[in-house]
Design a protein around this motif. Structure first.
Motif, short mmCIF file in Angstrom:
data_model
loop_
_atom_site.label_atom_id
_atom_site.label_comp_id
_atom_site.label_asym_id
_atom_site.label_seq_id
_atom_site.Cartn_x
_atom_site.Cartn_y
_atom_site.Cartn_z
N TYR A 83 9.90 -15.96 -56.93
CA TYR A 83 8.48 -16.05 -56.99
C TYR A 83 8.32 -16.05 -54.89
CZ TYR A 83 9.32 -16.08 -61.49
OH TYR A 83 9.43 -15.77 -62.96
N HIS A 84 9.06 -16.61 -54.68
CA HIS A 84 8.68 -17.02 -53.17
C HIS A 84 8.31 -15.09 -51.87
CE1 HIS A 84 8.20 -18.86 -49.12
NE2 HIS A 84 9.58 -18.11 -48.51
N ARG A 87 5.33 -13.48 -53.60
CA ARG A 87 3.99 -13.70 -53.28
C ARG A 87 4.34 -13.49 -51.44
NH1 ARG A 87 6.42 -19.59 -54.99
NH2 ARG A 87 5.52 -19.32 -57.00
N GLU A 111 2.11 -12.82 -60.17
CA GLU A 111 2.24 -13.53 -59.57
C GLU A 111 2.39 -11.76 -58.47
OE1 GLU A 111 2.41 -15.81 -57.68
OE2 GLU A 111 3.05 -17.66 -59.06
N HIS A 115 -1.15 -11.86 -55.63
CA HIS A 115 -0.89 -11.85 -54.56
C HIS A 115 -0.42 -10.70 -53.89
CE1 HIS A 115 0.41 -16.46 -54.15
NE2 HIS A 115 0.30 -16.17 -55.19
#
Length: 238
Positions: A83-84, A87, A111, A115
């Motif tokens: 998920y990092h 993003r 996400e 983003h």
């Protein structure tokens, strides 16, 4: 790598409610573990080789810290890194993690839409995560195309992949109708050219019956004054 006690683990490192959108329940995460910081930093710095080295070193340990995920999903421990990467729109990192065994679920798609990820990210979901672009992002809701209506490149990508601008929710909303209410006119025209139809959306557009379709749309979007005639010419024949 240092060890953490059970008291230092957390159920999930996401926002409240996000755990219901994850692909695998019951995974334990360690967001404050040094390894997680190192992996996320490598992703932030766009250092894929370092990211791969750290992950492979951890996977090769007999008794790794933090511990592996549950049976059937051992890489789940490092799921927050996925998920990092989303993003940050790091599609190569996402592709690598999916190839290693992480899964794409609704939260990944959320996400990516929030983003404003590039179409390269969505392509990575499809190619490496078997992502279904037609699946709704909430029960009975819109598919992903309905959540990227401010991103023309993504709209073009979804349409090229066969996304349906008339995909209806359980309550009758469609991506095209949502675009009519909120998206730039260039997006509305793209969706209309791909088959987006107001005929499917009559219950939302006509309110109440004595108000004409033309008047309802023009009240909703005064900026449609120039292009509305073009948009509605063939709609009722679909």
């Amino acid at each position: 790598m240092s060890n953490l006690t059970d008291n230092e683990t957390v159920p999930h490192p996401f926002r409240k409610g996000d755990e219901f959108e994850l692909p695998m329940p019951g995974v334990r995460y360690y967001p404050e573990h040094p390894l997680m910081h190192q992996l996320n930093q490598a992703c932030t710095d766009n250092e894929l080789e370092e990211f791969q080295r750290l992950l492979e070193e951890w996977r090769g340990e007999e008794d790794p810290s933090p511990p592996r995920g549950p049976a059937g999903y051992p890489l789940g421990t490092v799921e927050p890194c996925l998920y990092h990467a989303i993003r940050l729109d790091r599609a190569t990192f996402v592709a690598y993690l999916l190839d290693q065994g992480l899964k794409v679920g609704r939260l990944a798609a959320w996400e990516a839409s929030v983003h404003k990820c590039s179409s390269t990210m969505w392509q990575a979901f499809v190619d490496h995560g078997h992502f279904d672009i037609s699946a709704p992002l909430e029960d009975g809701g819109l598919p992903p195309i309905g959540y990227v209506l401010d991103n023309q490149a993504s709209i073009e990508w979804f349409l090229a992949k066969g996304a349906d601008p008339n995909a209806e929710t359980d309550w009758g909303m469609t991506p095209f109708l949502k675009a009519v209410g909120h998206a730039p006119l260039s997006i509305v025209k793209l969706l209309h050219a791909a088959g987006g139809s107001l005929a499917i959306s009559v219950p939302f557009v006509l309110q109440p019956q004595r108000i004409s379709l033309d008047k309802r749309i023009k009240n909703l979007r005064p900026d449609f004054a120039i292009c509305w005639t073009d948009l509605r010419l063939s709609d009722w024949d679909r």
